[in-house]
Design an enzyme around this catalytic site. Sequence first.
Site, short mmCIF file in Angstrom:
data_model
loop_
_atom_site.label_atom_id
_atom_site.label_comp_id
_atom_site.label_asym_id
_atom_site.label_seq_id
_atom_site.Cartn_x
_atom_site.Cartn_y
_atom_site.Cartn_z
N ASP A 62 -3.22 27.18 69.44
CA ASP A 62 -4.60 27.26 69.96
C ASP A 62 -5.57 26.47 69.08
OD1 ASP A 62 -3.69 28.96 71.89
OD2 ASP A 62 -4.80 30.72 71.16
N ASP B 215 0.13 32.05 80.45
CA ASP B 215 0.40 32.19 79.03
C ASP B 215 1.79 32.82 78.82
OD1 ASP B 215 -0.13 32.06 76.32
OD2 ASP B 215 -2.09 33.02 76.47
#
Length: 434
Positions: A219, A158
Amino acid sequence: MHLTVLVFASVLSAATFALDNGLMRTPPMGWLAWERFRCDIDCEHDPKNCISENLFIDMADRLSEDGWRELGYVYVNIDDCWASMDRDKQGRLQPDPKRFPGGIRKLARYMHDRGLKLGIYGDMGTHTCGGYPGTTLDKIEIDAQTFADWEVDMLKFDGCYSNATEQEQGYPRMSKALNATGRPIGYSCSWPAYQGGLPPKVNYTQLGEICNLWRNYGDIQDSWDSILNIADWFFENQDILGPAAGPGRWNDPDMLVLGDFGLSMDQSRSQMALWAIMAAPLFMSNDLRTISSGARSILQNKMAISINQDPMGIQGRRIIKEKSGIEVFLRPLSSNTSALVFFSRRTDMPYRYQTSLSKLNYTTGSYKIFDIFTEKPMMLKDSTTFVVSVNPTGVVMWYVSAPAKQSLRQFYKGGRLQGSVYNDHENAIPPVFL
Ligand SMILES: *[C@@H]1O[C@H](CO)[C@@H](O)[C@H](O)[C@H]1NC(C)=O
Ligand SMILES: *[C@@H]1O[C@H](CO)[C@@H](O)[C@H](O)[C@H]1NC(C)=O
Ligand SMILES: *[C@@H]1O[C@H](CO)[C@@H](O)[C@H](O)[C@H]1NC(C)=O
Ligand SMILES: *[C@@H]1O[C@H](CO)[C@@H](O)[C@H](O)[C@H]1NC(C)=O
Ligand SMILES: *[C@@H]1O[C@H](CO)[C@@H](O)[C@H](O)[C@H]1NC(C)=O
């Protein structure tokens, strides 16, 4: 149709080299904790759902006992919130000792013993998005080696708490560091999602050389709005994103949320169909212990999966956007076959969409069609007008065989020519579908 295939294929072979770790020649499939279980660390009050080794063991048991593994769903992936807040004395990441008392290596072995793989999560930056220790530039090699020592099979890296300069250095460096461990570790890069997902800030040629998959966009959430928003972004940018994909290198529109709370059955089929067309990684984020039989049968649909897993790895495209709210998507598949999705953005009632294969630029011939969700076969000539009834927010999805030309063989009955027949085995449906 053939033209489409050839154009795609030449773009692919001319422009692209995949990360050379031999992994993920078709889009990876499995399960990933984040969307459904987030950062639930309250094992005292929510022992079944908290991020702990028990959760991953439960999902591994379901994958291996309920028919998922055989279909290709083999990755069991940990997301954020697994780590202890402190590194150990040697500066290595370590799992939270209360929630992962057996350690990560034992969990990896549990997966391997069952023919599954373990994925883990890290973050290029000072902290993970959830506030756990991140991997700063000076920690890349030690963290890669730790993951390899644990026998991990995939890393999602990430990008919270780092800037563009650090990411530009960190993502390629992690790729090198993973390679240097000697362990093949699938590498998922969130880098493009932090840089807007588009050139010039994002270089997809480079990403394909250093990562196996990458998150391009925000997301996913458990809602139809979120699916629609993601699909729209990917298809609006299909000219940029499509050529970036291929064996070993995939765009990742994020997890499959069907089986959770937010989607109707029609919307669930739509997510499965669109993700198959996009050659997207198929990481489910749901509770496999309690999933409904309806959602399970969509996720376990062999034809949808084999379309997603087509070995040519060409990402499909939106080819028609009608004013009526109907959209048509096409993905070229191996052996001159293809997949079609008719999708409805409408919110009123099933819409009867009329077209023909020749209007969709298929070449002359007769085609065997297999409807993916009703499992009904039929024959269609390119010129035949047909109608598909598409439910609101739903899809009709077809596998389309290679075209069979009219055969030279003509058949006679009672001494008279009856007409030509089609050479049947030319457009046979592959046995995997039957
Ligand atoms: C590392 O990279 C080399 C050269 O690209 C490749 O041949 C090798 O298979 C890679 N090893 C791993 C473990 O990824
Ligand atoms: C990025 O972060 C590094 C380290 O914190 C800092 O030295 C650098 O100036 C930052 N670069 C930009 C472009 O903000
Ligand atoms: C993108 O990356 C490739 C491969 O690393 C490189 O050759 C190319 O110059 C880069 N393109 C741009 C615009 O920076
Ligand atoms: C696909 O179709 C083209 C053009 O008709 C033909 O030349 C080629 O052999 C076919 N390929 C396969 C794998 O059937
Ligand atoms: C079919 O081909 C024509 C000519 O190349 C093109 O203009 C049209 O957009 C294509 N239609 C579809 C549905 O791909």
